[in-house]
Design a protein around this motif. Sequence first.
Motif, short mmCIF file in Angstrom:
data_model
loop_
_atom_site.label_atom_id
_atom_site.label_comp_id
_atom_site.label_asym_id
_atom_site.label_seq_id
_atom_site.Cartn_x
_atom_site.Cartn_y
_atom_site.Cartn_z
N GLY A 173 39.18 40.95 37.99
CA GLY A 173 37.85 41.16 37.42
C GLY A 173 36.79 40.47 38.26
N GLU A 174 35.62 40.29 37.69
CA GLU A 174 34.52 39.67 38.42
C GLU A 174 34.56 38.15 38.28
OE1 GLU A 174 30.34 39.27 36.98
OE2 GLU A 174 30.02 40.91 38.41
N GLN A 175 34.39 37.70 37.07
CA GLN A 175 34.37 36.27 36.75
C GLN A 175 34.59 36.17 35.25
OE1 GLN A 175 30.59 34.32 36.65
NE2 GLN A 175 29.45 36.17 36.24
N PRO A 176 35.01 34.98 34.77
CA PRO A 176 35.19 34.82 33.33
C PRO A 176 33.86 35.04 32.61
CG PRO A 176 35.45 32.71 34.48
CD PRO A 176 35.39 33.78 35.52
N PRO A 208 41.66 34.33 31.24
CA PRO A 208 40.92 35.53 31.62
C PRO A 208 41.04 36.65 30.58
CG PRO A 208 42.97 35.41 32.85
CD PRO A 208 42.87 34.14 32.05
N ALA A 226 35.41 42.40 26.76
CA ALA A 226 35.91 43.24 27.88
C ALA A 226 37.44 43.25 27.88
CB ALA A 226 35.39 42.72 29.21
N ASN A 233 40.39 36.85 38.29
CA ASN A 233 39.01 37.20 38.62
C ASN A 233 38.69 36.80 40.05
OD1 ASN A 233 37.64 38.20 36.08
ND2 ASN A 233 38.53 36.29 35.31
N HIS A 285 34.44 48.30 35.89
CA HIS A 285 34.72 47.11 35.09
C HIS A 285 34.70 47.49 33.61
CE1 HIS A 285 34.43 43.14 33.38
NE2 HIS A 285 34.78 42.67 34.56
#
Length: 205
Positions: free
Chosen positions: A51-54, A64, A69, A91, A176
Amino acid sequence: ARSAAEFVPEGADLAALRRAAAGCRGCELYRPATQTVFGAGPEDARLMLVGEQPGDVEDRQGEPFVGPAGRLLDKALAEADLAREGVYLTNAVKHFKFVPAERGKRRIHKTPARGEVTACLPWLRAEVARVRPALVVCLGATAAKAVLGTGFKVSEQRGRVTRAEEYDVDVIATVHPSAVLRAPDRTEAYQGFLADLKVVREHLG
Ligand code: URA
């Protein structure tokens, strides 16, 4: 440039990487964040999701994809016949970047800067090197650009198997799950996401 590299122990297993990541000061994002959210899942996973970030919930819980999401992701994984228990989830960036909100309110996510992504990449490289998944799925543009280069366009290249030479692994990029939640036509966006996950399922055999 700032980097996590000096914090990453060489040849470490996932448990040791996770412990070391808890003390990472490779960029400034650790300051306002509650904690490092490292990847989670089996060391022998055949599938790794990036993913991108928490988010807000992940930052508080330390795991995570345990917020909104994550719930959508769980549903889609189940529908694509991919069991979350067998998947390694992580992430591109391991700290939550946010704009402070009023007391008690959910904090607002901020997209990480390119320099923050590159600073954090040694962790992802170590995770990929340790897990050696058959396939990495990048969720959204931040993860896709982190793994496949800044020229990668999710809108044009999603749902197809690509080789990440630097990581020596096959990669499929998709949207995402948060983008699905925000989409004007959520049903259509969800169906597109699910179609990409079915390609993933096929590729894993
Ligand atoms: N969004 C992400 O990209 N990762 C998480 O862990 C949660 C939300």
